[in-house]
Scaffold this motif. Structure first.
Motif, PDB file in Angstrom:
ATOM      1  N   LEU A   1      -0.093  -7.621  12.176  1.00 39.98           N
ATOM      2  CA  LEU A   1       0.421  -6.122  11.549  1.00 39.98           C
ATOM      3  C   LEU A   1       0.037  -6.454  10.459  1.00 39.98           C
ATOM      4  CD1 LEU A   1       3.992  -5.633  12.350  1.00 39.98           C
ATOM      5  CD2 LEU A   1       2.257  -4.576  13.704  1.00 39.98           C
ATOM      6  N   CYS A   2      -0.345  -7.343   9.574  1.00 38.50           N
ATOM      7  CA  CYS A   2      -0.529  -7.560   8.379  1.00 38.50           C
ATOM      8  C   CYS A   2      -1.944  -7.339   8.541  1.00 38.50           C
ATOM      9  CB  CYS A   2      -0.810  -9.142   7.529  1.00 38.50           C
ATOM     10  SG  CYS A   2       1.148  -9.408   7.299  1.00 38.50           S
TER      11      CYS A   2
ATOM     12  N   LEU B   1      -3.634  -5.725  10.828  1.00 43.59           N
ATOM     13  CA  LEU B   1      -4.114  -3.888  10.967  1.00 43.59           C
ATOM     14  C   LEU B   1      -3.929  -2.771   9.714  1.00 43.59           C
ATOM     15  CD1 LEU B   1      -4.041  -1.905  12.906  1.00 43.59           C
ATOM     16  CD2 LEU B   1      -1.680  -1.871  13.198  1.00 43.59           C
ATOM     17  N   PHE B   2      -2.453  -3.552   8.806  1.00 41.23           N
ATOM     18  CA  PHE B   2      -2.465  -2.850   7.244  1.00 41.23           C
ATOM     19  C   PHE B   2      -3.535  -2.851   6.821  1.00 41.23           C
ATOM     20  CE2 PHE B   2      -1.423  -3.677   3.105  1.00 41.23           C
ATOM     21  CZ  PHE B   2      -1.076  -1.796   2.787  1.00 41.23           C
ATOM     22  N   LEU B   3      -4.679  -3.876   6.771  1.00 39.53           N
ATOM     23  CA  LEU B   3      -5.084  -4.620   5.924  1.00 39.53           C
ATOM     24  C   LEU B   3      -6.933  -3.789   6.227  1.00 39.53           C
ATOM     25  CD1 LEU B   3      -5.143  -8.707   4.987  1.00 39.53           C
ATOM     26  CD2 LEU B   3      -5.146  -6.944   3.571  1.00 39.53           C
TER      27      LEU B   3
ATOM     28  N   MET C   1      -6.410  -1.358   7.938  1.00 36.96           N
ATOM     29  CA  MET C   1      -6.649   0.233   7.966  1.00 36.96           C
ATOM     30  C   MET C   1      -6.558   0.516   6.709  1.00 36.96           C
ATOM     31  SD  MET C   1      -3.123   1.428  10.809  1.00 36.96           S
ATOM     32  CE  MET C   1      -2.017   2.217   9.476  1.00 36.96           C
ATOM     33  N   LYS C   2      -5.861   0.040   5.642  1.00 28.55           N
ATOM     34  CA  LYS C   2      -5.868   0.166   4.253  1.00 28.55           C
ATOM     35  C   LYS C   2      -7.747   0.052   3.374  1.00 28.55           C
ATOM     36  CE  LYS C   2      -3.732  -0.596  -0.027  1.00 28.55           C
ATOM     37  NZ  LYS C   2      -3.909   1.080  -0.381  1.00 28.55           N
TER      38      LYS C   2
END
Length: 137
Positions: free
Chosen positions: A59-60, A62-64, A66-67
């Motif tokens: 999830l970390c 994935l967040f990176l 996307m951001k």
């Protein structure tokens, strides 16, 4: 023991990521399958640690991705599969051993993204060497 069975898919992922900048799906699926089988056969790591090892780093990343970008879907899936196979604590050690050389490589090559599977492979084998050496002492 689990790392021994993950050697071939991990090496294959590293080589193809280095050459083509893709991680074949069969590599992370094989590592995840090895993790599933080992969850039933080995007492450690515990199932909650495997699930945390899969979800938190996945999830970390994935967040990176996307951001900021720079992290591919194959990197996310491979890291999550390794987290399930090895557990959160072992994956944290592998990431520690992998991300420092990856950052140095990115800085030296002046690249925004790096073939992360190569450094995950280096981190995993470095971790195996450290464990082997310290188990002999």
């Amino acid at each position: 023991m689990v790392l021994l069975f993950c050697t071939v898919p991990l090496l294959w992922a590293a080589v193809t990521d280095l050459k083509k900048r893709i991680i074949p799906d069969w590599t992370w699926l094989a590592i995840l399958l090895i993790g599933l089988v080992s969850a039933f056969l080995l007492p450690a790591p515990a199932l909650y640690e495997r699930i945390a090892g899969c979800l938190l780093p996945g999830l970390c990343l994935l967040f990176l991705a996307m951001k900021y970008g720079g992290v591919g879907g194959g990197d996310i899936k491979l890291t999550a599969a390794m987290g399930f196979a090895f557990g959160l604590n072992t994956l944290a050690a592998i990431l520690l051993l992998a991300l420092l050389p990856a950052c140095i490589y990115a800085k030296a090559a002046k690249q925004r993204s790096v073939p992360l599977a190569v450094f995950l492979c280096v981190g995993a084998f470095s971790f195996a060497v450290v464990v082997f050496v310290f188990s002999r002492i």
